[in-house]
Design an enzyme around this catalytic site. Structure first.
Site, short mmCIF file in Angstrom:
data_model
loop_
_atom_site.label_atom_id
_atom_site.label_comp_id
_atom_site.label_asym_id
_atom_site.label_seq_id
_atom_site.Cartn_x
_atom_site.Cartn_y
_atom_site.Cartn_z
N LYS A 97 6.79 0.60 -2.76
CA LYS A 97 6.91 2.02 -3.11
C LYS A 97 5.79 2.46 -4.03
CE LYS A 97 11.83 2.19 -2.57
NZ LYS A 97 13.03 1.85 -3.27
N ARG A 98 5.27 1.49 -4.75
CA ARG A 98 4.17 1.78 -5.65
C ARG A 98 2.99 2.43 -4.93
NH1 ARG A 98 0.96 -1.88 -7.33
NH2 ARG A 98 2.09 -3.51 -6.23
#
Ligand code: GLU
Length: 474
Positions: free
Chosen positions: A255-256
């Protein structure tokens, strides 16, 4: 919904499956696995099955199931069979567990979790791999311990203890595990519910899956699954484990790295065809071809060209591919896709001929959202230019030019970009001034903005009446 039990399958016909666990959205890695399984089935004229592995009740949600279905629909990866839901197949799993118990390929184990932990600890202390010690494993001539009262047993698979379990992986080549390394896997919990690896095996068997393409985080499950399939007398599918997708920084994609649900890419204005093209190139290649249609992908898809090393997510390249597909799209198709995005931005997609707007903007846009933003010049509310900018650029000469332009524009026989450009050119010559002298005031007055795409096109799309109306105030 067709039921696979009632389906007649051609022997040896290729059958692949995508088997997501609905614990989140359809992320990029999952979408790529689905794509490869789909393309492989299509290439061989086979069948692509969708199976939802929803037995993890704590982590599976109906929203996640829907997100997966939406993601696949958006990418147009249509399953030929399914979705099948594992939770609807519990009776079948229980039936197979009973069969294995009857046949002696599985057995009840009454060791408590604490006892198993103690066995593992003992093995660790002896410098061995932590494992269940086989206390309840039946052997010829062996007397099993007395069954403890009030204890519900698990069911363990009687894994072979000798030899190796090997397969020729479609992606990684030959892989082998010593059976002695594999524990007697729990296939049913004390409450009778089947465990993950077991459900996968029964499903792959029942659904007659011939080729399993999945992420390489499953490599360690494969020898266990093969051994259970063998114990059931089932055909063993061909396996292919694809390496993960890394982020642009070389770390595991997460998700980063921003949007990882495929539907986020829909929101951000990527075309499904572009996404499919880009995803296919993450770990698969056909020579140096970067741009190809779905039909070409299906025609060319060959697991020999799947890469052994991890692919890297490259947002710039995705934009480049998307820009290509935007340029190739028809103006009408783009208009249809961009119209809702204009509405979202508070604009009116019917204010002008949107296809004309697309034709004007598409050569430079990387996403549908950029097209929508560009289209707001035509579809958004008109905001007069900043008075300071007006004061700077609209002087007396400019006013004369604008008045002349308005007068002659009214008389133009046809209202189109060529005619308007020719008129502007003629006015510049007559007044002996350069383009910005008229171009900037014209843009400021008519659009409220200092910079726009080619002014002739912009005015042509806005329409003569609107242009003259806005000019009449100056
Ligand atoms: N349900 C598994 C997952 O989402 C995939 C299982 C498989 O492909 O065998 O990771």
């Amino acid at each position: 919904m067709a039921d696979f039990f009632t389906m007649t399958t051609t022997p040896n016909a290729v059958r692949t499956r995508f088997a997501p666990s609905p614990t989140g959205f359809l992320h990029l890695g999952g979408a790529r696995t689905a794509l490869f399984s789909w393309a492989f089935a299509r290439h061989h004229g086979g069948t692509f099955v969708l199976r939802i592995e929803d037995t993890d009740l704590e982590r599976s949600t109906p929203e996640a199931v829907q997100a997966i279905l939406d993601g696949m629909a958006w990418l147009e990866l249509t399953p030929d069979e399914g979705p099948f839901y594992q939770m609807q197949r519990m009776d079948r799993y229980r039936e197979v567990i009973q069969r294995m118990l009857d046949e002696g390929t599985a057995y009840y184990c009454y060791s408590s979790p604490e006892e198993v932990e103690a066995m593992r600890e003992k093995a660790r202390a002896a410098g061995l791999k932590p494992r269940y010690d086989g206390t309840w494993r039946p052997e010829p001539g062996k007397t099993l311990p007395p069954i403890p009262a009030d204890r519900k047993p698990v069911v363990r698979f009687r894994n072979p203890q000798d030899g190796v379990t090997a397969w020729n992986d479609m992606v990684k080549g030959p892989i082998a595990f010593d059976n002695s390394e594999l524990d007697d896997l729990i296939i049913a919990r004390p409450d009778g519910t089947p465990t993950y690896n077991f459900c996968v095996v029964v499903d792959d068997w029942d659904m007659a899956i011939t080729h399993v393409i999945r992420g390489d985080d499953h490599v360690n499950n494969t020898p266990r699954q093969i051994n259970i399939l063998r114990a059931l007398g089932a055909d063993i599918p061909v396996y292919g484990h694809v390496p993960m997708i890394l982020g642009p920084d070389g770390e595991k994609l997460s998700k980063r790295h921003g949007a990882v649900s495929v539907m986020e890419y829909d929101k951000a204005g990527y075309l499904p065809d572009a996404m499919v093209n880009y995803l296919a190139r993450l770990g698969w290649s056909h020579g140096n071809d970067e741009i190809f249609t779905r039909e070409q992908l299906v025609e060319w898809f060959d697991t020999r060209n799947l890469s052994k090393s991890p692919a890297q997510w490259d947002p710039k390249k995705l934009n480049w591919v998307n820009a290509h597909y935007i340029k190739q799209s028809s103006d009408a198709d783009l208009a249809a896709r961009v119209a809702p995005r204009i509405l979202e931005r508070g604009g009116d997609p019917q204010a002008v001929d949107l296809a004309d707007v697309m034709s004007l903007l598409k050569a430079r846009a990387e996403t549908l959202n950029e097209l929508a933003e560009g289209a707001m010049l035509f579809c958004g509310p008109y905001t007069p230019a900043d008075p300071a900018l007006m004061a700077e650029h609209v002087d007396d000469t400019a006013r004369t030019l604008l008045a002349d332009f308005a007068a002659q524009a009214r008389a133009l026989p046809e209202w189109n970009a060529e005619g308007i450009d020719a008129l502007i050119k003629a006015l510049l010559a007559t007044h002996g001034v350069k383009m910005p002298k008229l171009g900037i005031p014209l843009r400021l007055v008519v659009t409220g903005q200092k910079q726009t795409p080619s002014i002739g096109h912009v005015l042509a799309i806005l329409g003569r009446d609107l242009v003259l109306e806005r000019l009449s105030g100056y």
